[in-house]
Design an enzyme around this catalytic site. Structure first.
Site, PDB file in Angstrom:
ATOM      1  N   GLU A 136       9.487  14.309  76.348  1.00 19.56           N
ATOM      2  CA  GLU A 136       8.780  15.402  76.987  1.00 19.56           C
ATOM      3  C   GLU A 136       8.445  16.458  75.945  1.00 19.56           C
ATOM      4  O   GLU A 136       8.868  16.371  74.791  1.00 19.56           O
ATOM      5  CB  GLU A 136       9.609  15.991  78.133  1.00 19.56           C
ATOM      6  N   HIS A 266       5.486  27.011  84.194  1.00 20.78           N
ATOM      7  CA  HIS A 266       5.164  25.608  83.950  1.00 20.78           C
ATOM      8  C   HIS A 266       3.651  25.476  83.880  1.00 20.78           C
ATOM      9  O   HIS A 266       2.930  25.946  84.759  1.00 20.78           O
ATOM     10  CB  HIS A 266       5.713  24.719  85.064  1.00 20.78           C
ATOM     11  N   ARG A 315       6.259  24.515  76.400  1.00 22.53           N
ATOM     12  CA  ARG A 315       5.596  24.936  77.629  1.00 22.53           C
ATOM     13  C   ARG A 315       4.872  26.275  77.510  1.00 22.53           C
ATOM     14  O   ARG A 315       3.802  26.461  78.096  1.00 22.53           O
ATOM     15  CB  ARG A 315       6.618  25.001  78.769  1.00 22.53           C
ATOM     16  N   HIS A 376       8.247  28.849  86.813  1.00 15.05           N
ATOM     17  CA  HIS A 376       9.048  27.633  86.913  1.00 15.05           C
ATOM     18  C   HIS A 376      10.520  27.862  86.593  1.00 15.05           C
ATOM     19  O   HIS A 376      11.385  27.409  87.327  1.00 15.05           O
ATOM     20  CB  HIS A 376       8.481  26.572  85.973  1.00 15.05           C
ATOM     21  N   ARG A 411      12.748  27.780  77.257  1.00 14.09           N
ATOM     22  CA  ARG A 411      13.571  26.589  77.483  1.00 14.09           C
ATOM     23  C   ARG A 411      12.866  25.329  76.998  1.00 14.09           C
ATOM     24  O   ARG A 411      11.706  25.090  77.311  1.00 14.09           O
ATOM     25  CB  ARG A 411      13.883  26.457  78.973  1.00 14.09           C
TER      26      ARG A 411
END
Length: 572
Positions: A136, A266, A315, A376, A411
């Site tokens: 990811e 997100h 992100r 998110h 994160r």
């Protein structure tokens, strides 16, 4: 030299307006929340202390963990290493991670994931029976374990809830469902006004019998695992119960909070129009990990010009790029193109997402998927050490409600489940050791000075609009100051009356949640105003560069009279 801006004075209530407790229960530790962090902590404490009380706002299976699609990150492959995982986490964190916390996470993580398997969690596997790993955004290798394709959180929740259900009749544990924790109770403050030690919590139970209404759970330890702040914003991937309850309760009790300004939006959430609100459908980063591309509304792929990792950039990079692209093209969204992945592959790999898209008439095998950023994850929270201890004796925090230093300014994908798992184990061990050693004695609750608050439920939409326009994806000093002014104008006095003499709000679930949302929005906005730079999940149009002097944590706490104290502190 670090110079902080002049700030408006902010004063918040130190307790919620609520009836006096009508019942009392005693425990050695109260665990609040039933996601991966809360369930793990309760299971570990059950075998280490005499009595644990597990409190959850809905039912056991309604924690935020159940919504986690992406997976859980850990260096499980022999070709991977904790050092490589540490590197990727530090890069994503924008220079604000606590390296000790990250090292703890990545070193203990693989063992904790394997213990999760031993507790019954079933992950997707390869043909030879090993856990299947994918990649990811922000990870430079495949290290994401999944269950059911995109139902990892649901599977982990299922396994841990089953473990709790198996011991539910054990006299050493009690589960109270449908309960909102109102305030953290504390003992008498110190001579210098420092907050007293934890004495338990007040909570409201929606139900019947001896646990009905407002009560008090008295204990020398309260472990918060209440999840995130999603409903502070107008649009979020978080469930409806994510109203920042744990952060707000800790703030009112006088605990130190940190990194509140770092909100992760997100980048790829299903866009269904400007009027849609509440919990939105997340189109997992793993879809881009499998090769889906981002296109603007002119059909142009734009991420290769934004970052070397293109669609797999961190992100914050992707979310900010999308916002800039939509502004340039005059659109509200961009497109996610997964058509080349094939219908069979997408339905097999992402069954939950495929089902959600089908509900809206979207077939990813033939249609472009409209996406836009939405709130998110929250990287800040109650500041803790490596064992989950907060600045208040007896108050612990684990999971998204905590600020361990793992995430820093942003994160890394799929580190959240691992953080909850690792630090729940550490906190449970520390709690048990300190109780056994006599370092966490019981104290009697002491009345807390300062005002009490109640914000009318009708104000929630107003708070959410202010938060979305102020400390949203892209921020500015003027916008943040306007947001603080607007939040301060919202009535918070529990005695506030309408023109006809009726109260604006009455003490009940919707009002308590709205009060929490208002308090969290206020301190988050204040922290965003203090940080005059852009870093990670915090982007200021008036301060677009990252500044070395801001490699600090913005700490926030409430004084005895409710006055908010804020300023820079060292990280870690």
């Amino acid at each position: 030299m670090l110079v902080t801006p002049d700030l408006p004075s902010v004063r918040l209530a130190t307790r919620l307006a609520a009836p006096e407790p009508g019942w009392t229960v005693h425990a050695d530790a109260v665990v609040v929340g039933s996601g991966i962090a809360g369930l793990t902590a309760a299971l570990e404490l059950r075998t280490r202390v005499r009595r644990v009380l597990l409190v959850t706002k809905g039912v056991l299976s309604s924690g935020s963990t159940v919504w986690a699609q992406g997976g859980i990150a850990a260096a499980l492959d022999p070709t991977d290493s904790p050092a490589a995982h540490l590197h990727d986490t530090l890069v994503a964190g924008g220079g604000l991670c606590d390296p000790r916390a990250v090292e703890t996470l990545v070193t203990e993580g693989p063992r904790r994931v394997r213990q999760l398997v031993a507790r019954g969690a079933v992950f997707d596997t390869t043909a030879d029976g090993e856990i299947s790993l994918t990649r990811e955004g922000g990870h430079l290798t495949d290290r994401i374990a999944h269950a059911g394709g995109d139902a990892t959180g649901a599977e982990i929740s299922r396994a841990l809830v089953a473990q709790i259900e198996a011991v539910r009749d054990d006299p050493g544990i009690e589960v109270i469902e449908h309960a909102l924790v109102l305030d953290v109770l504390t003992g008498a403050p110190g001579p210098d006004g420092t907050p007293g030690a934890v004495a338990g919590v007040t909570l409201h139970v929606i139900g019947e019998g001896s646990r009905d209404g407002v009560g008090a759970a008295l204990a020398p330890v309260v472990l918060l695992a209440t999840g995130g702040i999603g409903q502070v914003y107008r649009s979020s991937t978080n469930p409806a119960q994510a109203t920042g309850d744990g952060i707000a309760a800790a703030l009112r009790a006088g605990a130190l909070l940190g990194d509140l300004e770092f909100v992760q939006f997100h980048p790829t959430v299903l866009w269904l129009g400007t009027g849609v609100k509440g919990q939105l459908t997340l189109v997992s980063e793993a879809v881009r990990g499998e090769g889906a591309l981002l296109l603007d509304t002119d059909g142009v792929r734009f991420m290769p010009d934004e970052h070397p990792l293109a669609e797999l950039a961190p992100r914050d990079v992707v979310a900010h790029a999308i916002v800039r692209r939509t502004a340039a093209t005059g659109s509200d969204h961009v497109w996610l193109d997964a058509r080349h992945l094939g219908a069979d592959f997408f339905a097999r790999r992402f069954p939950t997402i495929h089902e959600r898209l089908a509900e809206h008439g979207i077939d990813p095998a033939t249609d472009l998927v409209p996406v836009a950023p939405a709130q998110h994850y929250h990287s800040g929270g109650v500041v803790t050490d490596l064992d989950g201890r907060s600045s208040l004796r007896g108050l612990y925090a684990v999971g998204e409600v905590a600020c361990t230093g793992v995430h820093g300014a942003n994160r890394l994908a799929s580190n959240s489940l691992l953080e909850g798992l690792v630090f729940a184990h550490r906190a449970a061990r520390d709690v048990a050791a300190r109780i056994e050693g006599g370092f966490l004695p019981r104290v009697d609750p002491s009345p807390r000075p300062g005002p009490e608050a109640l914000v009318a439920a009708a104000s929630r939409a107003r708070v959410q609009r202010v938060a979305t326009d102020g400390p949203g994806v892209l921020r500015s000093g003027d916008g943040l100051r306007r947001a603080l002014t607007a939040l301060a104008a919202i009535p918070t006095d529990a005695q506030q009356r309408r023109d006809d003499g009726r109260p604006l709000g009455v003490p009940q679930l919707a009002e308590w949640e709205t009060t929490n949302v208002h308090q969290v929005a206020t301190v988050l906005t204040l922290a965003a105003l203090v940080r005059e730079e852009s870093r990670g999940g915090h982007a200021r149009s008036d301060f677009p560069l990252t500044k070395e002097e801001w490699r600090v944590r913005v700490g926030v706490k409430s004084g005895p009279d409710g006055s908010v104290e804020i300023g820079p502190r060292p990280v870690g």
